[in-house]
Design a protein around this motif. Structure first.
Motif, mmCIF file in Angstrom:
data_model
loop_
_atom_site.group_PDB
_atom_site.id
_atom_site.type_symbol
_atom_site.label_atom_id
_atom_site.label_comp_id
_atom_site.label_asym_id
_atom_site.label_seq_id
_atom_site.Cartn_x
_atom_site.Cartn_y
_atom_site.Cartn_z
ATOM 1 N N VAL A 45 -48.819 126.616 -0.979
ATOM 2 C CA VAL A 45 -49.746 126.177 0.118
ATOM 3 C C VAL A 45 -49.328 125.455 1.367
ATOM 4 O O VAL A 45 -49.535 125.577 2.446
ATOM 5 C CB VAL A 45 -50.961 125.551 -0.115
ATOM 6 C CG1 VAL A 45 -51.999 126.576 -1.090
ATOM 7 C CG2 VAL A 45 -51.084 124.236 -0.994
ATOM 8 N N VAL A 46 -48.174 124.718 1.008
ATOM 9 C CA VAL A 46 -47.652 123.784 1.955
ATOM 10 C C VAL A 46 -46.169 123.459 1.664
ATOM 11 O O VAL A 46 -45.860 123.465 0.616
ATOM 12 C CB VAL A 46 -48.041 122.376 2.086
ATOM 13 C CG1 VAL A 46 -47.611 121.441 2.949
ATOM 14 C CG2 VAL A 46 -49.546 122.256 2.326
ATOM 15 N N VAL A 47 -45.324 123.742 2.871
ATOM 16 C CA VAL A 47 -43.928 123.260 2.857
ATOM 17 C C VAL A 47 -43.846 122.557 3.880
ATOM 18 O O VAL A 47 -44.076 122.600 4.802
ATOM 19 C CB VAL A 47 -42.945 124.518 3.048
ATOM 20 C CG1 VAL A 47 -41.501 124.203 3.000
ATOM 21 C CG2 VAL A 47 -43.088 125.689 2.069
ATOM 22 N N THR A 48 -43.077 120.945 3.375
ATOM 23 C CA THR A 48 -42.891 120.365 4.387
ATOM 24 C C THR A 48 -41.635 119.339 3.883
ATOM 25 O O THR A 48 -41.168 119.367 2.977
ATOM 26 C CB THR A 48 -44.201 119.276 4.408
ATOM 27 O OG1 THR A 48 -43.938 118.117 5.667
ATOM 28 C CG2 THR A 48 -44.327 118.588 3.199
ATOM 29 N N SER A 49 -41.281 118.518 5.047
ATOM 30 C CA SER A 49 -40.011 117.703 4.698
ATOM 31 C C SER A 49 -40.431 116.324 5.494
ATOM 32 O O SER A 49 -40.671 116.358 6.598
ATOM 33 C CB SER A 49 -38.767 118.389 5.207
ATOM 34 O OG SER A 49 -37.830 117.428 4.893
ATOM 35 N N PRO A 50 -40.051 115.065 4.648
ATOM 36 C CA PRO A 50 -40.399 113.946 5.558
ATOM 37 C C PRO A 50 -38.993 113.872 6.567
ATOM 38 O O PRO A 50 -38.214 114.369 6.187
ATOM 39 C CB PRO A 50 -40.030 113.029 4.340
ATOM 40 C CG PRO A 50 -39.435 113.567 3.162
ATOM 41 C CD PRO A 50 -39.529 115.073 3.126
ATOM 42 N N PRO A 51 -39.192 112.944 7.638
ATOM 43 C CA PRO A 51 -38.039 112.720 8.583
ATOM 44 C C PRO A 51 -37.072 112.247 7.944
ATOM 45 O O PRO A 51 -37.093 111.340 7.072
ATOM 46 C CB PRO A 51 -39.102 112.054 9.453
ATOM 47 C CG PRO A 51 -40.494 111.795 9.355
ATOM 48 C CD PRO A 51 -40.491 112.224 7.783
#
Length: 111
Positions: A45-51
């Motif tokens: 449901v989500v694909v993300t990456s921290p800075p």
């Protein structure tokens, strides 16, 4: 029957629609494309990456064992061990692990 009832309801479909509608300016000239980077995911449901981090964190709403998971995609591969696994979650379509937020000091703590 309305058009929305004929379209299969999929978290990925809604995520792609949101990106297409909200993330692209009206005067954009660049075409959108989709590229499969991993297989074997269950209800992503989500694909993300921290800075500042090259890893992709993929949220799986709920697996076959009803546990939500956060998986990591790193160096072109999906790591076999989840970053996080929850206890069993509710089974409705809009229930389960649905998001992820990183604390401001994530990079310092070595997430």
């Amino acid at each position: 029957m309305s058009l929305l009832r004929r379209i299969p309801r999929s978290p990925i479909l809604f995520a792609l629609a949101a990106i297409a509608v909200f993330a692209v300016p009206a005067n954009a000239t660049t075409a959108l494309s989709v590229q499969r980077i991993a297989t074997g995911l269950i209800r992503p449901v989500v694909v993300t990456s921290p800075p500042g981090d090259s890893r992709l964190f993929i949220v799986e709403q709920r697996g076959t064992d009803q546990r939500g998971r956060i998986r990591i995609f790193k160096n072109g591969a999906l790591l076999p061990t989840p970053f996080l696994t929850t206890t069993p979650l509710a089974t409705g379509n809009e229930q389960g692990l649905l998001g992820l937020a990183f604390p401001p000091d994530f990079a310092l703590r070595g997430g």
